[in-house]
Scaffold this motif. Sequence first.
Motif, mmCIF file in Angstrom:
data_model
loop_
_atom_site.group_PDB
_atom_site.id
_atom_site.type_symbol
_atom_site.label_atom_id
_atom_site.label_comp_id
_atom_site.label_asym_id
_atom_site.label_seq_id
_atom_site.Cartn_x
_atom_site.Cartn_y
_atom_site.Cartn_z
ATOM 1 N N ALA A 1 25.929 -4.377 -5.320
ATOM 2 C CA ALA A 1 26.476 -3.155 -4.720
ATOM 3 C C ALA A 1 25.440 -2.533 -3.810
ATOM 4 N N PRO A 2 25.861 -1.945 -2.712
ATOM 5 C CA PRO A 2 24.892 -1.304 -1.823
ATOM 6 C C PRO A 2 24.290 -0.088 -2.497
ATOM 7 N N ARG A 3 23.013 0.200 -2.155
ATOM 8 C CA ARG A 3 22.304 1.325 -2.750
ATOM 9 C C ARG A 3 22.819 2.626 -2.148
ATOM 10 N N ALA A 4 22.846 3.564 -3.040
ATOM 11 C CA ALA A 4 23.307 4.861 -2.578
ATOM 12 C C ALA A 4 22.188 5.595 -1.857
ATOM 13 N N THR A 5 20.929 5.349 -2.243
ATOM 14 C CA THR A 5 19.793 6.027 -1.623
ATOM 15 C C THR A 5 19.057 5.038 -0.737
ATOM 16 N N PRO A 6 18.593 5.493 0.402
ATOM 17 C CA PRO A 6 17.832 4.565 1.271
ATOM 18 C C PRO A 6 16.480 4.243 0.626
ATOM 19 N N ARG A 7 15.887 3.146 1.035
ATOM 20 C CA ARG A 7 14.583 2.716 0.518
ATOM 21 C C ARG A 7 13.545 3.755 0.814
ATOM 22 N N ALA A 8 12.508 3.756 -0.033
ATOM 23 C CA ALA A 8 11.424 4.710 0.163
ATOM 24 C C ALA A 8 10.721 4.407 1.470
ATOM 25 N N ALA A 9 10.088 5.413 2.026
ATOM 26 C CA ALA A 9 9.389 5.265 3.292
ATOM 27 C C ALA A 9 8.221 4.299 3.122
ATOM 28 N N ALA A 10 7.637 3.869 4.215
ATOM 29 C CA ALA A 10 6.513 2.931 4.185
ATOM 30 C C ALA A 10 5.378 3.508 3.350
ATOM 31 N N ARG A 11 4.613 2.662 2.773
ATOM 32 C CA ARG A 11 3.506 3.091 1.913
ATOM 33 C C ARG A 11 2.470 3.848 2.729
ATOM 34 N N PRO A 12 1.823 4.804 2.101
ATOM 35 C CA PRO A 12 0.777 5.534 2.832
ATOM 36 C C PRO A 12 -0.475 4.688 2.944
ATOM 37 N N ASN A 13 -1.299 4.928 3.967
ATOM 38 C CA ASN A 13 -2.565 4.231 4.148
ATOM 39 C C ASN A 13 -3.573 4.781 3.160
ATOM 40 N N LEU A 14 -4.266 3.906 2.469
ATOM 41 C CA LEU A 14 -5.276 4.325 1.510
ATOM 42 C C LEU A 14 -6.639 4.236 2.175
ATOM 43 N N THR A 15 -7.449 5.245 1.991
ATOM 44 C CA THR A 15 -8.793 5.257 2.557
ATOM 45 C C THR A 15 -9.783 5.538 1.461
ATOM 46 N N LEU A 16 -10.996 5.158 1.678
ATOM 47 C CA LEU A 16 -12.070 5.340 0.722
ATOM 48 C C LEU A 16 -12.691 6.702 0.948
ATOM 49 N N VAL A 17 -12.840 7.449 -0.122
ATOM 50 C CA VAL A 17 -13.411 8.782 -0.026
ATOM 51 C C VAL A 17 -14.921 8.639 -0.006
ATOM 52 N N PRO A 18 -15.617 9.237 0.996
ATOM 53 C CA PRO A 18 -17.067 9.102 1.045
ATOM 54 C C PRO A 18 -17.718 9.868 -0.104
ATOM 55 N N GLY A 19 -18.835 9.333 -0.555
ATOM 56 C CA GLY A 19 -19.614 9.974 -1.605
ATOM 57 C C GLY A 19 -19.184 9.567 -3.006
ATOM 58 N N VAL A 20 -18.107 8.909 -3.152
ATOM 59 C CA VAL A 20 -17.661 8.466 -4.473
ATOM 60 C C VAL A 20 -17.964 6.966 -4.568
ATOM 61 N N PRO A 21 -18.743 6.575 -5.592
ATOM 62 C CA PRO A 21 -19.052 5.138 -5.684
ATOM 63 C C PRO A 21 -17.784 4.337 -5.976
ATOM 64 N N PRO A 22 -17.667 3.209 -5.333
ATOM 65 C CA PRO A 22 -16.463 2.393 -5.570
ATOM 66 C C PRO A 22 -16.468 1.856 -7.003
ATOM 67 N N ALA A 23 -15.306 1.717 -7.524
ATOM 68 C CA ALA A 23 -15.190 1.168 -8.891
ATOM 69 C C ALA A 23 -15.637 -0.289 -8.865
ATOM 70 N N ARG A 24 -16.358 -0.651 -9.880
ATOM 71 C CA ARG A 24 -16.889 -2.015 -9.943
ATOM 72 C C ARG A 24 -15.780 -2.992 -10.311
ATOM 73 N N ALA A 25 -15.675 -4.004 -9.549
ATOM 74 C CA ALA A 25 -14.643 -4.999 -9.825
ATOM 75 C C ALA A 25 -15.045 -5.818 -11.055
#
Length: 160
Positions: free
Chosen positions: A17-41
């Motif tokens: 059946a067709p969806r009643a609500t349209p798909r969500a908008a495109a994903r937002p761009n993620l950026t790295l916040v300066p000064g916060v150490p990146p999480a260790r993989a």
Amino acid sequence: MTRATARVQGVASPRTAPRATPRAAARPNLTLVPGVPPARARRRAPRALRHPRAPFVLLVVAMLVGTTLGLLVLNTAIAVDSLKATQLRADNAARAQEVQRLEQQVVSGETPAEIAAGAVAAGLVPAGPAGYLVIDPDGGAVLRGTPAPAPAPAPAPAGD
């Protein structure tokens, strides 16, 4: 109502059946916040160890190495035994030559004249006439011949 009956009746199934609500908008761009150490993989295991065939390959390699080392040890042991066998054959050949030399000395020294000369040199004297004791079947004994004592040996020269 099942899907099969819904298709037959012309009703759309819930999945199609067709969806009643349209798909969500495109994903937002993620950026790295300066000064916060990146999480260790998280560290991952090396790719070779994660491979499902790695234990089998390691087993085959270990068997090849073990077989090669076993053959090396076996070959070394055979070479050592071969050297020992060669040395023993050489010793046997030398001993055979020594036996042949000694037999030749015995053969050349067994003439009656040389034997008599050797006996005299050793201080032996020739035997006198011999006597024989013959035992009869009934248990009696008969002496045949006349035994005589051997002559006294000649005095040894004073130079010895």
